[in-house]
Motif scaffolding. Structure first.
Motif, mmCIF file in Angstrom:
data_model
loop_
_atom_site.group_PDB
_atom_site.id
_atom_site.type_symbol
_atom_site.label_atom_id
_atom_site.label_comp_id
_atom_site.label_asym_id
_atom_site.label_seq_id
_atom_site.Cartn_x
_atom_site.Cartn_y
_atom_site.Cartn_z
ATOM 1 N N ASP A 164 0.804 -1.226 0.000
ATOM 2 C CA ASP A 164 0.000 0.000 0.000
ATOM 3 C C ASP A 164 0.836 1.275 0.000
ATOM 4 N N ARG A 165 1.966 1.239 0.683
ATOM 5 C CA ARG A 165 2.798 2.439 0.834
ATOM 6 C C ARG A 165 4.273 2.045 0.784
ATOM 7 N N ALA A 166 5.112 3.068 0.621
ATOM 8 C CA ALA A 166 6.559 2.888 0.821
ATOM 9 C C ALA A 166 7.010 3.982 1.774
ATOM 10 N N VAL A 167 7.974 3.668 2.608
ATOM 11 C CA VAL A 167 8.577 4.671 3.492
ATOM 12 C C VAL A 167 10.069 4.683 3.188
ATOM 13 N N LEU A 168 10.569 5.839 2.739
ATOM 14 C CA LEU A 168 11.962 5.902 2.270
ATOM 15 C C LEU A 168 12.695 7.109 2.840
ATOM 16 N N PRO A 169 13.979 6.936 3.205
ATOM 17 C CA PRO A 169 14.733 8.075 3.750
ATOM 18 C C PRO A 169 15.002 9.109 2.663
ATOM 19 N N ILE A 170 14.931 10.389 3.029
ATOM 20 C CA ILE A 170 15.183 11.436 2.033
ATOM 21 C C ILE A 170 16.322 12.354 2.473
ATOM 22 N N GLU A 171 16.494 12.543 3.784
ATOM 23 C CA GLU A 171 17.631 13.347 4.239
ATOM 24 C C GLU A 171 17.938 13.044 5.686
ATOM 25 N N ASN A 172 19.184 13.306 6.034
ATOM 26 C CA ASN A 172 19.637 13.077 7.410
ATOM 27 C C ASN A 172 20.335 14.345 7.905
ATOM 28 N N SER A 173 20.160 14.620 9.189
ATOM 29 C CA SER A 173 20.693 15.864 9.750
ATOM 30 C C SER A 173 22.223 15.921 9.707
ATOM 31 N N LEU A 174 22.903 14.798 9.685
ATOM 32 C CA LEU A 174 24.372 14.807 9.607
ATOM 33 C C LEU A 174 24.875 14.495 8.202
ATOM 34 N N GLY A 175 24.292 13.508 7.582
ATOM 35 C CA GLY A 175 24.798 13.009 6.283
ATOM 36 C C GLY A 175 24.234 13.740 5.074
ATOM 37 N N ASP B 297 28.234 11.034 15.142
ATOM 38 C CA ASP B 297 29.064 12.194 15.470
ATOM 39 C C ASP B 297 28.333 13.278 16.243
ATOM 40 N N ASP B 298 27.029 13.219 16.273
ATOM 41 C CA ASP B 298 26.264 14.208 17.027
ATOM 42 C C ASP B 298 25.070 13.474 17.627
ATOM 43 N N CYS B 299 24.697 13.833 18.843
ATOM 44 C CA CYS B 299 23.586 13.094 19.458
ATOM 45 C C CYS B 299 22.267 13.366 18.728
ATOM 46 N N ASP B 300 22.172 14.564 18.087
ATOM 47 C CA ASP B 300 20.961 14.853 17.312
ATOM 48 C C ASP B 300 21.141 14.309 15.902
ATOM 49 N N ASN B 301 20.875 13.059 15.715
ATOM 50 C CA ASN B 301 21.035 12.447 14.401
ATOM 51 C C ASN B 301 19.649 11.994 13.943
ATOM 52 N N VAL B 302 19.061 12.801 13.072
ATOM 53 C CA VAL B 302 17.659 12.555 12.698
ATOM 54 C C VAL B 302 17.548 12.324 11.198
ATOM 55 N N THR B 303 16.841 11.280 10.821
ATOM 56 C CA THR B 303 16.579 11.035 9.391
ATOM 57 C C THR B 303 15.110 11.331 9.113
ATOM 58 N N ARG B 304 14.894 12.052 8.027
ATOM 59 C CA ARG B 304 13.510 12.346 7.599
ATOM 60 C C ARG B 304 13.135 11.344 6.517
ATOM 61 N N PHE B 305 12.024 10.681 6.725
ATOM 62 C CA PHE B 305 11.527 9.695 5.762
ATOM 63 C C PHE B 305 10.260 10.229 5.099
ATOM 64 N N LEU B 306 10.043 9.817 3.862
ATOM 65 C CA LEU B 306 8.801 10.186 3.156
ATOM 66 C C LEU B 306 7.905 8.968 3.054
ATOM 67 N N MET B 307 6.624 9.206 3.189
ATOM 68 C CA MET B 307 5.642 8.147 2.966
ATOM 69 C C MET B 307 5.077 8.338 1.550
ATOM 70 N N LEU B 308 5.075 7.278 0.784
ATOM 71 C CA LEU B 308 4.648 7.367 -0.619
ATOM 72 C C LEU B 308 3.456 6.457 -0.893
ATOM 73 N N ALA B 309 2.543 6.943 -1.729
ATOM 74 C CA ALA B 309 1.359 6.148 -2.082
ATOM 75 C C ALA B 309 1.037 6.339 -3.560
ATOM 76 N N ARG B 310 0.165 5.457 -4.072
ATOM 77 C CA ARG B 310 -0.266 5.604 -5.474
ATOM 78 C C ARG B 310 -1.170 6.820 -5.632
ATOM 79 N N GLU B 311 -1.913 7.139 -4.557
ATOM 80 C CA GLU B 311 -2.872 8.237 -4.624
ATOM 81 C C GLU B 311 -2.349 9.430 -3.840
ATOM 82 N N PRO B 312 -2.641 10.639 -4.331
ATOM 83 C CA PRO B 312 -2.285 11.810 -3.524
ATOM 84 C C PRO B 312 -3.265 11.951 -2.366
#
Ligand code: PRE
Length: 369
Positions: free
Chosen positions: A126-137, A245-260
């Motif tokens: 039904d969906r995909a969840v994929l990383p798009i950016e990270n606060s360090l990388g 390297d930093d305690c605040d290491n956060v990755t933002r993921f996107l949720m994707l679907a066939r429908e908007p």
């Protein structure tokens, strides 16, 4: 105004936005590809369309309906569990992000990011969840490219705090290690620590896959950088915790679907777009001004090479050698497509952009990480 080139859904014609906001306003969630003025963009677009021909045909028989905001975090209460594709094997951070985004989902592992896109397109999940950016990388460029190549819609985002561990087989000590295996993003997030330990980095497809490999092959001279969940699943010993390297290491993921989803104004929304521009002084400045003029905050900008046509000829170039690199700009702005300011900004941008597509308008993740 130029012929409409605002793209988001392949089958239905673009309809101009209503002047009043409207609960079910679907401005750019539809699109038609009018013949672009410039041939090279037509070529690029046609090339990307070809890859999706099969999906287009399948879709014609079952046009998807837009999701409502309440369907977003749907753990369907009575029906079957939502199936959510992620890249990696069990224990990957992406699996945890999928569980955070859709708490009762069945997370479905995929070897590559591309497979996760395909699984949604082929109605296998039904969906995909994929990383798009990270606060360090920084950005996960591969997924920016795949967002354009595929026709899925961004329906949400989720931020996930990443705590890396160094792990090895039982009996193996830090001094025994010569190598460390992990996903390149994870390795870059632990750059300083791994350098301090003098470990040679080896990139693999995902963090949990590295842990699985070390365990399965009884490797003694290499460790893995992965989650504590991966250490538990594959029976490895954690040698060090929180090694990023930093305690605040956060990755933002996107949720994707066939429908908007139907964009709302009841809570903070974000809209993601991708566009390209003609060459010229101040043209990017002009593009970004369409948002500044309407007090719309930008939260992210990323540029990627225009792959099918990465080099642009200068107009006055008589010897035929390419002069400029050509780019696509990915922008996230903090407004819903149901907000007239966003509609006007995109209408304005569309007057001079050579290509414009809305990737999704979705609720911002304002929760704690
Ligand atoms: O390898 C994993 O565990 C992933 O989920 C992938 C990934 C990434 O691609 O950025 C996700 C989160 C972390 O930033 C590190 C790796």
């Amino acid at each position: 105004m130029a012929a409409s080139r605002i793209i988001s859904h392949p089958h239905r014609p673009f309809s101009p936005p209503p002047s009043q906001p409207h609960a079910h306003s679907s401005i750019t969630l539809n699109f038609t590809l009018h013949p672009p003025k410039r041939c090279r963009f037509a070529c690029v677009l046609r090339a990307s369309l070809k890859e999706n021909d099969l999906n287009d045909k399948a879709d014609l028989f079952a046009l998807p309906r837009p999701l409502t905001s309440t369907q977003l975090s749907d753990s369907v209460s009575d029906g079957p569990r939502l199936q959510v594709a992620y890249q990696g094997v069990p224990g990957a951070y992406s699996e945890s992000a999928a569980q955070k985004a859709y708490p009762n989902c069945e997370a479905v592992p995929c070897p590559q990011f591309e497979n996760a896109f395909q699984k949604v397109e082929r109605w296998l999940v039904d969906r995909a969840v994929l990383p798009i950016e990270n606060s360090l990388g920084g950005s996960i460029h591969r997924n920016y490219d795949l967002l354009l190549r595929h026709r899925l819609h961004i329906v949400g985002e989720v931020k996930y705090a990443v705590h890396h561990c160094l792990m090895a087989n039982h009996g193996v000590k830090l001094e025994d290690l010569k190598r460390v295996l992990s996903h390149p993003q994870a390795l870059s997030q632990c750059e300083h620590t791994l350098t301090k330990w003098g470990l040679v980095r080896e990139a693999v497809d995902d963090t949990a896959g590295a842990a699985q490999y070390i365990a399965m092959h009884g490797v003694k001279d290499a460790g893995a950088v992965a989650s504590s969940a991966a250490a538990k699943i594959y029976g490895l010993n954690i040698l060090a915790q929180d090694i990023q390297d930093d305690c605040d290491n956060v990755t933002r993921f996107l949720m994707l679907a066939r429908e908007p989803i139907i964009p709302g104004t009841d809570r903070p929304f974000k809209t993601s777009i991708v566009f390209s521009l003609e060459e010229g002084p101040g043209i990017l400045f002009k593009a970004l001004a369409v948002f500044a003029l309407r007090q719309i905050n930008l939260s992210k900008i990323e540029s990627r090479p225009l792959r099918n046509m990465p080099l642009r000829m200068a107009d006055d170039n008589s010897n035929g050698s390419p002069k400029y690199f050509d780019y696509l700009f990915y922008v996230d702005f903090e407004a819903s497509m149901a907000d007239p300011r966003a509609q006007n900004a995109l209408r304005h941008l569309n007057e001079f952009a050579t290509f414009l597509r809305v990737l999704g308008s979705y609720p911002m993740d304002t929760g704690t990480v």
